[in-house]
Design a protein around this motif. Structure first.
Motif, PDB file in Angstrom:
ATOM      1  N   GLN A   5     -99.656-112.042 -23.896  1.00  0.00           N
ATOM      2  CA  GLN A   5     -99.740-111.095 -22.797  1.00  0.00           C
ATOM      3  C   GLN A   5     -98.366-110.812 -22.200  1.00  0.00           C
ATOM      4  OE1 GLN A   5    -102.957-113.437 -20.809  1.00  0.00           O
ATOM      5  NE2 GLN A   5    -103.670-111.393 -20.255  1.00  0.00           N
ATOM      6  N   PRO A   9     -95.434-107.118 -24.196  1.00  0.00           N
ATOM      7  CA  PRO A   9     -94.807-106.116 -23.322  1.00  0.00           C
ATOM      8  C   PRO A   9     -93.289-106.300 -23.205  1.00  0.00           C
ATOM      9  CG  PRO A   9     -96.766-106.990 -22.283  1.00  0.00           C
ATOM     10  CD  PRO A   9     -96.507-107.818 -23.494  1.00  0.00           C
ATOM     11  N   GLN A  13     -90.572-103.478 -24.209  1.00  0.00           N
ATOM     12  CA  GLN A  13     -89.563-103.018 -23.265  1.00  0.00           C
ATOM     13  C   GLN A  13     -88.155-103.157 -23.858  1.00  0.00           C
ATOM     14  OE1 GLN A  13     -89.562-105.013 -19.481  1.00  0.00           O
ATOM     15  NE2 GLN A  13     -88.717-103.207 -18.482  1.00  0.00           N
ATOM     16  N   TYR A  18     -91.444 -98.190 -24.035  1.00  0.00           N
ATOM     17  CA  TYR A  18     -91.988 -97.567 -22.827  1.00  0.00           C
ATOM     18  C   TYR A  18     -91.111 -96.411 -22.353  1.00  0.00           C
ATOM     19  CZ  TYR A  18     -94.907-101.761 -22.543  1.00  0.00           C
ATOM     20  OH  TYR A  18     -95.792-102.766 -22.808  1.00  0.00           O
ATOM     21  N   ASP A  24     -94.391 -95.847 -17.432  1.00  0.00           N
ATOM     22  CA  ASP A  24     -93.785 -96.595 -16.334  1.00  0.00           C
ATOM     23  C   ASP A  24     -94.359 -98.010 -16.321  1.00  0.00           C
ATOM     24  OD1 ASP A  24     -92.282 -97.157 -14.064  1.00  0.00           O
ATOM     25  OD2 ASP A  24     -93.902 -96.505 -12.720  1.00  0.00           O
ATOM     26  N   LYS A  25     -93.555 -98.978 -16.718  1.00  0.00           N
ATOM     27  CA  LYS A  25     -93.965-100.381 -16.746  1.00  0.00           C
ATOM     28  C   LYS A  25     -92.898-101.214 -16.063  1.00  0.00           C
ATOM     29  CE  LYS A  25     -97.659-100.698 -19.487  1.00  0.00           C
ATOM     30  NZ  LYS A  25     -98.875-101.369 -19.154  1.00  0.00           N
ATOM     31  N   SER A  26     -93.340-102.174 -15.260  1.00  0.00           N
ATOM     32  CA  SER A  26     -92.372-103.095 -14.667  1.00  0.00           C
ATOM     33  C   SER A  26     -92.222-104.297 -15.594  1.00  0.00           C
ATOM     34  CB  SER A  26     -92.841-103.555 -13.283  1.00  0.00           C
ATOM     35  OG  SER A  26     -93.839-104.546 -13.406  1.00  0.00           O
ATOM     36  N   GLU A  27     -91.208-105.090 -15.357  1.00  0.00           N
ATOM     37  CA  GLU A  27     -90.965-106.267 -16.195  1.00  0.00           C
ATOM     38  C   GLU A  27     -92.069-107.300 -16.064  1.00  0.00           C
ATOM     39  OE1 GLU A  27     -87.093-107.976 -15.923  1.00  0.00           O
ATOM     40  OE2 GLU A  27     -86.122-106.028 -15.973  1.00  0.00           O
ATOM     41  N   ASN A  28     -92.840-107.233 -14.987  1.00  0.00           N
ATOM     42  CA  ASN A  28     -93.876-108.239 -14.744  1.00  0.00           C
ATOM     43  C   ASN A  28     -95.262-107.823 -15.234  1.00  0.00           C
ATOM     44  OD1 ASN A  28     -91.952-109.877 -13.504  1.00  0.00           O
ATOM     45  ND2 ASN A  28     -92.264-108.862 -11.537  1.00  0.00           N
ATOM     46  N   ASP A  29     -95.393-106.620 -15.764  1.00  0.00           N
ATOM     47  CA  ASP A  29     -96.697-106.171 -16.272  1.00  0.00           C
ATOM     48  C   ASP A  29     -97.071-106.983 -17.507  1.00  0.00           C
ATOM     49  OD1 ASP A  29     -96.941-104.275 -14.324  1.00  0.00           O
ATOM     50  OD2 ASP A  29     -96.354-102.589 -15.586  1.00  0.00           O
ATOM     51  N   THR A  30     -98.318-107.385 -17.580  1.00  0.00           N
ATOM     52  CA  THR A  30     -98.792-108.128 -18.745  1.00  0.00           C
ATOM     53  C   THR A  30     -99.744-107.247 -19.548  1.00  0.00           C
ATOM     54  OG1 THR A  30    -100.637-109.104 -17.520  1.00  0.00           O
ATOM     55  CG2 THR A  30     -98.588-110.371 -17.608  1.00  0.00           C
TER      56      THR A  30
END
Length: 121
Positions: A5, A9, A13, A18, A24-30
Motif C-alpha cells: 500500500q 504509490p 510517484q 502521477y 493529484d497525490k500526496s506523499e502520504n496517500d496509500t
C-alpha cells in the motif's frame, strides 16, 4: 499488505506517473487494497496468464469472477500478440519505440490511447 500500500504509490510517484497523468497525490496517500476470497486458482504452470487476466479485470474495474476460462484468455492474448507482430511487420517496424509502435494503433504523443480491441470478460 501495508508495505504494498505504501511502496506502490511511492514507486509511481518516483517515476512521475502521477505527474504525467495529472493525478493529484500526496506523499502520504496509500493504495487501497481489496481482499477477495475464493479467487480462481491456477492448475498448471500458467501464473503469467492469470496475472494478465487479474490485471485486466482490475484495470477495467470489474469484479474477478470465481471461474476463469484460462484457455480462452491464453488464446485471446496470443491472438492480440500475433496481430501486434503482424502490424509491426507490415509497417516495417523493427524495434519497440513508443513513437513508432504508437502509430500502429492510432496513438500520438499526448493524445491518449485508441483501443484496437474490445474487452470481453
Amino acid at each position: 499488505m501495508l508495505p504494498y500500500q505504501i511502496l506502490i504509490p511511492y514507486f509511481l510517484q518516483m517515476v512521475n506517473f502521477y505527474l504525467e497523468k495529472g493525478i493529484d497525490k500526496s506523499e502520504n496517500d496509500t493504495l487501497p487494497i481489496k481482499m477477495v476470497d475464493e479467487l480462481p486458482q491456477q492448475t498448471q504452470c500458467d501464473c503469467g496468464a492469470f496475472v494478465c487476466v487479474f490485471a485486466e479485470y482490475v484495470i477495467y474495474g470489474r469484479d474477478i469472477s470465481k471461474e476463469i476460462d484460462i484457455g480462452y484468455f491464453r488464446m485471446r492474448y496470443g491472438a492480440l500478440l500475433w496481430d501486434y507482430g503482424k502490424r509491426k511487420l507490415q509497417a516495417g517496424i523493427k524495434d519497440n519505440t513508443t513513437k513508432k509502435v504508437g502509430r500502429l494503433f492510432g496513438k500520438e504523443k499526448g493524445k491518449g490511447c485508441t483501443r484496437s480491441s474490445s474487452l470481453v470478460l
